[in-house]
Structures are given as C-alpha cells and as structure tokens.
Design a protein around this motif. Structure first.
Motif, PDB file in Angstrom:
ATOM      1  N   CYS A  63      45.235  37.879  29.938  1.00  0.00           N
ATOM      2  CA  CYS A  63      46.116  38.972  29.535  1.00  0.00           C
ATOM      3  C   CYS A  63      47.305  38.453  28.737  1.00  0.00           C
ATOM      4  O   CYS A  63      47.727  39.087  27.761  1.00  0.00           O
ATOM      5  CB  CYS A  63      46.584  39.762  30.756  1.00  0.00           C
ATOM      6  N   SER A  64      47.837  37.327  29.130  1.00  0.00           N
ATOM      7  CA  SER A  64      48.924  36.721  28.378  1.00  0.00           C
ATOM      8  C   SER A  64      48.474  36.400  26.957  1.00  0.00           C
ATOM      9  O   SER A  64      49.162  36.715  25.988  1.00  0.00           O
ATOM     10  CB  SER A  64      49.405  35.452  29.091  1.00  0.00           C
ATOM     11  N   ASP A  65      47.303  35.806  26.838  1.00  0.00           N
ATOM     12  CA  ASP A  65      46.759  35.472  25.513  1.00  0.00           C
ATOM     13  C   ASP A  65      46.516  36.717  24.670  1.00  0.00           C
ATOM     14  O   ASP A  65      46.695  36.704  23.459  1.00  0.00           O
ATOM     15  CB  ASP A  65      45.447  34.689  25.648  1.00  0.00           C
ATOM     16  N   LYS A  66      46.094  37.794  25.289  1.00  0.00           N
ATOM     17  CA  LYS A  66      45.785  39.040  24.572  1.00  0.00           C
ATOM     18  C   LYS A  66      46.974  39.988  24.457  1.00  0.00           C
ATOM     19  O   LYS A  66      46.873  41.047  23.845  1.00  0.00           O
ATOM     20  CB  LYS A  66      44.623  39.782  25.267  1.00  0.00           C
ATOM     21  N   GLU A  67      48.085  39.620  25.091  1.00  0.00           N
ATOM     22  CA  GLU A  67      49.307  40.416  25.077  1.00  0.00           C
ATOM     23  C   GLU A  67      49.092  41.829  25.619  1.00  0.00           C
ATOM     24  O   GLU A  67      49.436  42.832  24.997  1.00  0.00           O
ATOM     25  CB  GLU A  67      49.926  40.442  23.673  1.00  0.00           C
ATOM     26  N   ILE A  68      48.521  41.870  26.792  1.00  0.00           N
ATOM     27  CA  ILE A  68      48.339  43.127  27.506  1.00  0.00           C
ATOM     28  C   ILE A  68      48.743  42.900  28.960  1.00  0.00           C
ATOM     29  O   ILE A  68      48.587  41.802  29.500  1.00  0.00           O
ATOM     30  CB  ILE A  68      46.880  43.641  27.393  1.00  0.00           C
ATOM     31  N   SER A  69      49.251  43.904  29.590  1.00  0.00           N
ATOM     32  CA  SER A  69      49.723  43.786  30.962  1.00  0.00           C
ATOM     33  C   SER A  69      48.565  43.518  31.925  1.00  0.00           C
ATOM     34  O   SER A  69      47.613  44.297  31.983  1.00  0.00           O
ATOM     35  CB  SER A  69      50.425  45.077  31.377  1.00  0.00           C
ATOM     36  N   PRO A  70      48.645  42.448  32.714  1.00  0.00           N
ATOM     37  CA  PRO A  70      47.608  42.209  33.720  1.00  0.00           C
ATOM     38  C   PRO A  70      47.617  43.303  34.790  1.00  0.00           C
ATOM     39  O   PRO A  70      46.590  43.592  35.393  1.00  0.00           O
ATOM     40  CB  PRO A  70      47.970  40.845  34.308  1.00  0.00           C
ATOM     41  N   TYR A  71      48.783  43.918  34.998  1.00  0.00           N
ATOM     42  CA  TYR A  71      48.888  44.985  35.990  1.00  0.00           C
ATOM     43  C   TYR A  71      48.120  46.220  35.548  1.00  0.00           C
ATOM     44  O   TYR A  71      47.504  46.902  36.356  1.00  0.00           O
ATOM     45  CB  TYR A  71      50.358  45.323  36.253  1.00  0.00           C
ATOM     46  N   LEU A  72      48.155  46.494  34.258  1.00  0.00           N
ATOM     47  CA  LEU A  72      47.394  47.612  33.722  1.00  0.00           C
ATOM     48  C   LEU A  72      45.896  47.354  33.913  1.00  0.00           C
ATOM     49  O   LEU A  72      45.160  48.226  34.359  1.00  0.00           O
ATOM     50  CB  LEU A  72      47.717  47.818  32.242  1.00  0.00           C
ATOM     51  N   VAL A  73      45.453  46.152  33.598  1.00  0.00           N
ATOM     52  CA  VAL A  73      44.033  45.809  33.738  1.00  0.00           C
ATOM     53  C   VAL A  73      43.620  45.865  35.207  1.00  0.00           C
ATOM     54  O   VAL A  73      42.569  46.421  35.540  1.00  0.00           O
ATOM     55  CB  VAL A  73      43.731  44.436  33.109  1.00  0.00           C
ATOM     56  N   LEU A  74      44.447  45.324  36.094  1.00  0.00           N
ATOM     57  CA  LEU A  74      44.123  45.394  37.528  1.00  0.00           C
ATOM     58  C   LEU A  74      44.080  46.837  38.023  1.00  0.00           C
ATOM     59  O   LEU A  74      43.231  47.185  38.850  1.00  0.00           O
ATOM     60  CB  LEU A  74      45.139  44.597  38.348  1.00  0.00           C
ATOM     61  N   ALA A  75      44.968  47.678  37.547  1.00  0.00           N
ATOM     62  CA  ALA A  75      44.961  49.089  37.960  1.00  0.00           C
ATOM     63  C   ALA A  75      43.666  49.764  37.519  1.00  0.00           C
ATOM     64  O   ALA A  75      43.081  50.544  38.279  1.00  0.00           O
ATOM     65  CB  ALA A  75      46.177  49.816  37.381  1.00  0.00           C
ATOM     66  N   ILE A  76      43.196  49.462  36.310  1.00  0.00           N
ATOM     67  CA  ILE A  76      41.929  50.020  35.840  1.00  0.00           C
ATOM     68  C   ILE A  76      40.785  49.513  36.701  1.00  0.00           C
ATOM     69  O   ILE A  76      39.918  50.288  37.128  1.00  0.00           O
ATOM     70  CB  ILE A  76      41.702  49.690  34.350  1.00  0.00           C
ATOM     71  N   ILE A  77      40.772  48.223  36.976  1.00  0.00           N
ATOM     72  CA  ILE A  77      39.712  47.638  37.812  1.00  0.00           C
ATOM     73  C   ILE A  77      39.693  48.297  39.185  1.00  0.00           C
ATOM     74  O   ILE A  77      38.635  48.670  39.698  1.00  0.00           O
ATOM     75  CB  ILE A  77      39.894  46.111  37.929  1.00  0.00           C
ATOM     76  N   GLU A  78      40.856  48.436  39.779  1.00  0.00           N
ATOM     77  CA  GLU A  78      40.935  49.047  41.111  1.00  0.00           C
ATOM     78  C   GLU A  78      40.418  50.482  41.086  1.00  0.00           C
ATOM     79  O   GLU A  78      39.650  50.890  41.949  1.00  0.00           O
ATOM     80  CB  GLU A  78      42.378  49.012  41.602  1.00  0.00           C
ATOM     81  N   TYR A  79      40.831  51.243  40.094  1.00  0.00           N
ATOM     82  CA  TYR A  79      40.425  52.642  39.995  1.00  0.00           C
ATOM     83  C   TYR A  79      38.928  52.766  39.717  1.00  0.00           C
ATOM     84  O   TYR A  79      38.229  53.560  40.339  1.00  0.00           O
ATOM     85  CB  TYR A  79      41.215  53.334  38.882  1.00  0.00           C
ATOM     86  N   GLU A  80      38.450  51.995  38.766  1.00  0.00           N
ATOM     87  CA  GLU A  80      37.061  52.124  38.317  1.00  0.00           C
ATOM     88  C   GLU A  80      36.042  51.584  39.311  1.00  0.00           C
ATOM     89  O   GLU A  80      34.963  52.146  39.465  1.00  0.00           O
ATOM     90  CB  GLU A  80      36.876  51.431  36.962  1.00  0.00           C
ATOM     91  N   SER A  81      36.356  50.459  39.961  1.00  0.00           N
ATOM     92  CA  SER A  81      35.326  49.795  40.781  1.00  0.00           C
ATOM     93  C   SER A  81      35.791  49.356  42.158  1.00  0.00           C
ATOM     94  O   SER A  81      34.995  48.814  42.918  1.00  0.00           O
ATOM     95  CB  SER A  81      34.814  48.557  40.038  1.00  0.00           C
ATOM     96  N   ASP A  82      37.047  49.546  42.454  1.00  0.00           N
ATOM     97  CA  ASP A  82      37.632  49.057  43.703  1.00  0.00           C
ATOM     98  C   ASP A  82      37.351  47.564  43.872  1.00  0.00           C
ATOM     99  O   ASP A  82      37.032  47.097  44.949  1.00  0.00           O
ATOM    100  CB  ASP A  82      37.148  49.869  44.906  1.00  0.00           C
ATOM    101  N   TYR A  83      37.435  46.836  42.773  1.00  0.00           N
ATOM    102  CA  TYR A  83      37.261  45.380  42.715  1.00  0.00           C
ATOM    103  C   TYR A  83      35.838  44.920  43.029  1.00  0.00           C
ATOM    104  O   TYR A  83      35.612  43.759  43.335  1.00  0.00           O
ATOM    105  CB  TYR A  83      38.246  44.664  43.643  1.00  0.00           C
ATOM    106  N   ASP A  84      34.869  45.790  42.942  1.00  0.00           N
ATOM    107  CA  ASP A  84      33.469  45.438  43.209  1.00  0.00           C
ATOM    108  C   ASP A  84      32.760  45.168  41.883  1.00  0.00           C
ATOM    109  O   ASP A  84      32.406  46.091  41.154  1.00  0.00           O
ATOM    110  CB  ASP A  84      32.779  46.574  43.960  1.00  0.00           C
TER     111      ASP A  84
END
Length: 182
Positions: A63-84
């Motif tokens: 995320c740092s390399d791509k300049e996007i918030s890791p928190y945003l990506v984690l929130a999407i992951i949690e919502y979409e798949s519950d980390y599965d």
C-alpha cells in the motif's frame, strides 16, 4: 512516505494530503484516516488482520508503494470476505479476499500473470483488487464513487452518485476505525 488513499501517481485525487492525516469532506461527515503506513516495528507489534503478520507487513509495504491507505484495503477485505482467502461468493462469481470477479478482471489478472485459481491466494487477489480500486480512484469522481463502483460497477456508482452508498459509508467508517486501533 505518504500512503494516502487520495493520492494516485503523486496527484491528489480528492483532498490535499498532509503529513500524517488526510481529511475528506463527504456529504455526511468529515473523516480522517492516517495517510502514513505504520513502520515495520509497529506492524509487527500489533495484530491487524487474522491472516497473519507476514501478510500484514506485505500489505502495508504494498500500500505504501501504491500510495493507497492500507486501512481502506483492510476494510474492503473485512467487508467482502471477512479475511477468508478461500471464500467464493456471488453464486461462484467472486473470489478471495477482495471478491474479484474473474469475468470482469481477466485482462487485469493476465497483466500480472494470474489465473482464476490465483484469486484464492491472498497476495495475487489483493494486487488485482488494489489495481482495480486505484483505477476507479484515478477517474477523479471521489472516494465514495470509487468504492461504490468497486462494489457494484460504474453504472451502479453513477446511479447512486447523489448520496454515498451504504457500502462506501461502511468501508470508510471501518477504515477510520482500523487506523485508530492500529
């Protein structure tokens, strides 16, 4: 190093970044999400996702390399798949952590050399998902629009452009919570 979800290729997309925090005015509320990725030390000392410390460290660096918030990506992951990473949804159409639909992302997957089965692996799935999200953000229609389009496609986002979708609102709120607790 700035990891702002409102920067893409060093250009502000929605809000001008500041050193450690970015504010975005939505129609409903002002939100703040830290824009700097935690240091390796802070990542290794805190549990962010149930996937594991190695994945979390990779995610923060990516995320740092791509300049996007890791928190945003984690929130999407949690919502979409519950980390599965192995979840298959939408009647067999959506795969993995960020619920990538193969039929819409075959070219994007090919760009990285991935196949459908790779979408059940955490890192390839996130690479494809973040690539898509960054493409949507780069269109300059705001983070809420980009999240709505990520969730339901661009037509869906345009049909709901007058007010934030529930999906966008929940993702932004959860990203803010994750940033607060990290």
């Amino acid at each position: 190093m700035i990891c702002g979800m409102w920067l893409y290729n060093d250009k502000p997309v929605e809000a001008e970044p500041v050193k450690a925090m970015t504010e975005i005015q939505t129609e409903a509320v002002t939100i703040e999400i830290p824009t700097e990725a935690p240091t390796e030390t802070s990542v290794s000392s805190s549990i962010i996702s149930p996937i594991g410390e190695e994945f979390d460290q990779w995610l923060y660096q990516y995320c740092s390399d791509k300049e996007i918030s890791p928190y945003l990506v984690l929130a999407i992951i949690e919502y979409e798949s519950d980390y599965d990473a192995l979840v298959i949804g939408d009647q067999g159409k959506s795969y993995g952590l960020m619920q990538i639909q193969i039929r819409f992302h075959a070219d994007r997957m090919a760009k990285y050399g991935y196949t459908a089965s790779d979408m059940l692996q955490p890192i390839p799935n996130v690479i494809v998902g973040v690539d898509y999200l960054l493409e949507l953000i780069s269109k300059g229609n705001g983070i809420e629009w980009a999240l709505s389009a990520f969730n339901g496609g661009e037509r869906y986002a345009w049909n709901n452009a007058d007010s934030p979708t529930r999906y966008a609102t929940e993702i932004i709120a959860r990203a803010q919570e994750l940033a607060f607790y990290d």
